[in-house]
Design an enzyme around this catalytic site. Sequence first.
Site, PDB file in Angstrom:
ATOM      1  N   THR A 163     -42.637  -8.190 -17.643  1.00  0.00           N
ATOM      2  CA  THR A 163     -42.399  -6.839 -18.155  1.00  0.00           C
ATOM      3  C   THR A 163     -42.698  -6.861 -19.648  1.00  0.00           C
ATOM      4  OG1 THR A 163     -40.689  -6.318 -16.538  1.00  0.00           O
ATOM      5  CG2 THR A 163     -40.511  -5.202 -18.668  1.00  0.00           C
ATOM      6  N   GLY A 193     -36.285  -0.451 -11.090  1.00  0.00           N
ATOM      7  CA  GLY A 193     -35.405  -1.364 -11.807  1.00  0.00           C
ATOM      8  C   GLY A 193     -34.861  -0.751 -13.082  1.00  0.00           C
ATOM      9  N   ASP A 194     -34.708  -1.594 -14.079  1.00  0.00           N
ATOM     10  CA  ASP A 194     -34.084  -1.180 -15.341  1.00  0.00           C
ATOM     11  C   ASP A 194     -35.036  -0.496 -16.317  1.00  0.00           C
ATOM     12  OD1 ASP A 194     -35.225  -3.915 -15.314  1.00  0.00           O
ATOM     13  OD2 ASP A 194     -34.912  -3.730 -17.483  1.00  0.00           O
ATOM     14  N   GLY A 215     -36.439  -8.801 -17.387  1.00  0.00           N
ATOM     15  CA  GLY A 215     -35.700  -9.710 -16.509  1.00  0.00           C
ATOM     16  C   GLY A 215     -35.412  -9.050 -15.174  1.00  0.00           C
TER      17      GLY A 215
HETATM   18  N1  GLY Z   1     -37.181  -5.752 -15.466  1.00  0.00           N
HETATM   19  C1  GLY Z   1     -38.151  -5.225 -14.622  1.00  0.00           C
HETATM   20  C2  GLY Z   1     -37.651  -4.926 -13.285  1.00  0.00           C
HETATM   21  O1  GLY Z   1     -36.756  -5.585 -12.780  1.00  0.00           O
HETATM   22  O2  GLY Z   1     -38.144  -4.007 -12.695  1.00  0.00           O
END
Ligand code: GLY
Length: 294
Positions: A163, A193-194, A215
């Site tokens: 990422t 995700g985040d 992460g």
């Molecule tokens: N940090 C990227 C994801 O887990 O989508």
Amino acid sequence: MIVIAVHGGAGNARPVTLKERREGVQKAMEAGWEILTHGGTALDAVEAAVRVMETLPFFNAGMGSVLNGDGIAEMDAGIMDGRNLNVGAVAAVSHIRHPVTLARRVLESEFVLLAGSGAEGFAWEHGFHHVPNRDLVTKQRLETWLENAGFSGKPAGYPWGDTVGAVALDASGSLAAATSTGGLTGKRAGRVGDSPLPGCGFWADNEWGAVSTTGLGETIVRSLLARRAVEGLERGLAPKDAADQALVYLKEKTGGWAGLILMTPNGETVARFNSSSMSYAIMRDDWKAPKFSE
Ligand code: GLY
């Protein structure tokens, strides 16, 4: 003071790509730096830096994104302006060359987060080009997907990470943050995700600091990693301690792994991670040369 920091992801990068990643984060840092040195905004600088990494095939963002369980590059991105807490984000888009720029367009609209076909419909209305998904898929990502055929929505263990993100401080004292990703290898279609979630994948507030994280997304969301790191600054911790305490919290509470870059309003910047590696580059106008990850 002007400062920029970029990261190319936390994870366990294969050694063969470490040199490429270092060159990649350097190029990204230079793109943002060019903007800052010409009096541009932190917001423009982080977008420009992330755009560079979205074009480089060895980062997991834009072209070069990992493939989901259906063999599709499905991407998320977010961007935040520390002047006013304006946020723009997109999730699960598959036909956009620069998700971070679409997120920027969302930031300039009345919305905060647009997902899937709705986000892409917004993109076409705003003049973005429809990119066939195959044009975003690299040979290497396809080979990995084929080797692991049968992913069926289960992320492939400890993924390579990659990422990308950036934080910056401009000459007017404003902070910004941006993050972009293809997510986790073999993720279930539609999994988000985040990275497009403020407080998780990114945060920027001129008063306290800016962060971009990377992460294992589910654990970053559950621990509100970006916001937690900035909260450490609010509690008076030094940036390194604020970052480390946030990462320890994530690890202890969720068992996850992650990395982040954290910048204070006076330009102090740290890059911290609890994975085996994270590529990053940092440059400040009171340094002769940038600082890089090992
Ligand atoms: N940090 C990227 C994801 O887990 O989508």
